[in-house]
Write an enzyme that holds these catalytic residues in place. Structure first.
Site, PDB file in Angstrom:
ATOM      1  N   THR A  81       9.461  12.896 -10.407  1.00 27.79           N
ATOM      2  CA  THR A  81      10.337  11.732 -10.554  1.00 27.79           C
ATOM      3  C   THR A  81      10.263  11.238 -11.996  1.00 27.79           C
ATOM      4  O   THR A  81       9.190  11.202 -12.604  1.00 27.79           O
ATOM      5  CB  THR A  81       9.958  10.617  -9.563  1.00 27.79           C
ATOM      6  OG1 THR A  81       8.590  10.253  -9.771  1.00 27.79           O
ATOM      7  CG2 THR A  81      10.129  11.062  -8.128  1.00 27.79           C
ATOM      8  N   ASN A 102       5.049  11.569 -10.558  1.00 25.26           N
ATOM      9  CA  ASN A 102       5.774  11.177 -11.765  1.00 25.26           C
ATOM     10  C   ASN A 102       5.217  11.955 -12.968  1.00 25.26           C
ATOM     11  O   ASN A 102       4.286  12.753 -12.836  1.00 25.26           O
ATOM     12  CB  ASN A 102       5.739   9.658 -11.957  1.00 25.26           C
ATOM     13  CG  ASN A 102       4.332   9.125 -12.223  1.00 25.26           C
ATOM     14  OD1 ASN A 102       3.465   9.842 -12.736  1.00 25.26           O
ATOM     15  ND2 ASN A 102       4.101   7.873 -11.869  1.00 25.26           N
ATOM     16  N   GLU A 141      -5.177   6.632  -2.402  1.00 23.30           N
ATOM     17  CA  GLU A 141      -5.732   5.274  -2.311  1.00 23.30           C
ATOM     18  C   GLU A 141      -6.734   5.124  -1.169  1.00 23.30           C
ATOM     19  O   GLU A 141      -7.127   4.001  -0.862  1.00 23.30           O
ATOM     20  CB  GLU A 141      -4.601   4.244  -2.124  1.00 23.30           C
ATOM     21  CG  GLU A 141      -3.779   4.023  -3.381  1.00 23.30           C
ATOM     22  CD  GLU A 141      -2.773   2.888  -3.269  1.00 23.30           C
ATOM     23  OE1 GLU A 141      -2.425   2.319  -4.303  1.00 23.30           O
ATOM     24  OE2 GLU A 141      -2.327   2.577  -2.152  1.00 23.30           O
ATOM     25  N   ASP A 162       7.417   5.180  -3.670  1.00 22.56           N
ATOM     26  CA  ASP A 162       7.031   5.370  -2.265  1.00 22.56           C
ATOM     27  C   ASP A 162       8.258   5.601  -1.392  1.00 22.56           C
ATOM     28  O   ASP A 162       8.254   6.445  -0.502  1.00 22.56           O
ATOM     29  CB  ASP A 162       6.260   4.137  -1.761  1.00 22.56           C
ATOM     30  CG  ASP A 162       5.003   3.884  -2.561  1.00 22.56           C
ATOM     31  OD1 ASP A 162       4.431   4.858  -3.079  1.00 22.56           O
ATOM     32  OD2 ASP A 162       4.590   2.713  -2.672  1.00 22.56           O
ATOM     33  N   GLY A 185       0.871  -1.171   0.000  1.00 22.91           N
ATOM     34  CA  GLY A 185       0.000   0.000   0.000  1.00 22.91           C
ATOM     35  C   GLY A 185       0.906   1.218   0.000  1.00 22.91           C
ATOM     36  O   GLY A 185       1.937   1.229   0.693  1.00 22.91           O
ATOM     37  N   LYS A 186       0.530   2.210  -0.776  1.00 25.82           N
ATOM     38  CA  LYS A 186       1.407   3.387  -0.861  1.00 25.82           C
ATOM     39  C   LYS A 186       1.588   4.049   0.511  1.00 25.82           C
ATOM     40  O   LYS A 186       2.672   4.518   0.843  1.00 25.82           O
ATOM     41  CB  LYS A 186       0.852   4.385  -1.875  1.00 25.82           C
ATOM     42  CG  LYS A 186       0.872   3.804  -3.287  1.00 25.82           C
ATOM     43  CD  LYS A 186       0.446   4.763  -4.328  1.00 25.82           C
ATOM     44  CE  LYS A 186       0.119   4.041  -5.629  1.00 25.82           C
ATOM     45  NZ  LYS A 186       1.192   3.183  -6.121  1.00 25.82           N
ATOM     46  N   GLY A 187       0.506   4.082   1.285  1.00 26.08           N
ATOM     47  CA  GLY A 187       0.596   4.705   2.613  1.00 26.08           C
ATOM     48  C   GLY A 187       1.571   3.961   3.507  1.00 26.08           C
ATOM     49  O   GLY A 187       2.438   4.571   4.141  1.00 26.08           O
TER      50      GLY A 187
HETATM   51  O1  RIB Z   1       3.370   1.806  -4.899  1.00 23.55           O
HETATM   52  C1  RIB Z   1       3.334   0.416  -4.701  1.00 23.55           C
HETATM   53  C2  RIB Z   1       2.087   0.026  -3.984  1.00 23.55           C
HETATM   54  O2  RIB Z   1       0.990   0.334  -4.824  1.00 23.55           O
HETATM   55  C3  RIB Z   1       1.957  -1.426  -3.681  1.00 23.55           C
HETATM   56  O3  RIB Z   1       2.495  -1.775  -2.434  1.00 23.55           O
HETATM   57  C4  RIB Z   1       0.458  -1.673  -3.817  1.00 23.55           C
HETATM   58  O4  RIB Z   1      -0.161  -2.052  -2.634  1.00 23.55           O
HETATM   59  C5  RIB Z   1      -0.130  -0.384  -4.378  1.00 23.55           C
HETATM   60  O5  RIB Z   1      -0.714   0.385  -3.411  1.00 23.55           O
END
Ligand code: RIB
Length: 273
Positions: A213, A179, A136, A245, A38-40
């Site tokens: 980026t 990006n 997200e 991330d 997850g990005k967070g």
């Molecule tokens: O940026 C990568 C992430 O994007 C992954 O870990 C996936 O869960 C999505 O959220």
């Protein structure tokens, strides 16, 4: 000074494949790995590894134990993460031999984030602290407004792109980390060239610092009267998932420590590899 990382937590199902699946094609995966993502979560972990004092807020389901453990093991405070009835978000990730990836996310618990949860999380922060958001979770627009009203520095990684994105109060954002594709969407430019995308973003968001980026071409920065570039470190590509991330987390952690943006860019681009 501390940072609220308000964002997604996903269980990543990573399928290793020869190549990214084409339309109508069925392929066999060589391997399946389950990871915490997850990005967070990824950005929170990067912030903590880079030395920031980070509290993460968001939602997980009853299947979210390992997500929380991963954060805690990295030094992220998880006290502001809610457990909800909906299962945790997940991502289906194809990872090709080339290192390229293709990702489908299922929001799940990430879409249960409410304005009340956001306000309660913000109660733990003071003017001058930071918030980092991606796209997200639910109520990102509310979070931008509420954080700005309370005097926090708002950093936004507008990923993934959605049609609602351009309706958010983006003029309140202090730092964009994005990006080229995200930059094109936000600025409305047709140009695909980094410098032109950055110029279009700077024209549209004159008060914000912008970090663009460029993958293996490095990164560019515009803000506080400075225009900077930083090359990418050339290494063999194994897996690019989460690289953006990691960049976000390290860049912001450096900025929070008062380092100049050039040093933050270099620290962030080294951290990816
Ligand atoms: O940026 C990568 C992430 O994007 C992954 O870990 C996936 O869960 C999505 O959220």
């Amino acid at each position: 000074m501390k940072i609220l990382s308000l964002g997604s937590l996903n269980i990543d199902l990573v399928y290793s494949v020869d190549h990214i699946n084409l339309e109508g094609e069925t392929v066999s995966a060589k391997e399946l790995e389950t990871k915490q993502g997850g990005k967070g979560l990824n950005q929170s972990v990067a912030l903590a590894r880079a030395g920031a004092d980070v509290l993460m807020a968001g939602c997980v389901g009853s299947d979210g134990k390992e997500l929380l453990e991963t954060l805690r093991d990295s030094g992220v405070d998880t006290a502001l993460i809610h457990k909800v009835e909906e299962p945790s978000g997940h991502a289906v990730i194809q990872l090709a031999d080339s290192g390229a990836n293709s990702i489908i996310i299922y929001g799940g618990a990430n879409l249960e984030v409410t304005p009340k949860m956001i306000d309660e999380a913000l109660d733990h922060f003071c003017p001058g602290d930071y918030i980092l958001l991606q796209n997200e979770i639910s109520n990102v627009d509310y979070a931008i407004r509420a954080a700005k009203t309370r005097g926090l520095n708002v950093a936004f990684n507008p990923s993934p792109i959605s049609k609602e994105l351009v309706t958010y109060p983006l003029e309140l954002v202090d730092i964009f980390i994005l990006n080229e594709l995200e930059g094109q969407t936000l600025s409305g430019t047709d140009s695909t060239e980094g410098a032109a995308v950055l110029a279009a973003l700077a024209g549209k968001f004159p008060k914000a610092a912008i970090v663009l980026t460029l993958g293996d071409r490095g990164a560019m920065y515009h803000g506080n009267g400075q225009d900077l570039t930083c090359p990418a470190h050339k290494v063999p590509v194994v897996d690019t998932t989460g690289a953006g991330d990691t960049f976000c987390g390290y860049f912001l952690a450096c900025v929070m420590k008062g380092k100049p943006p050039q040093e933050a860019l270099e620290s962030a681009s080294r951290a990816i590899f």
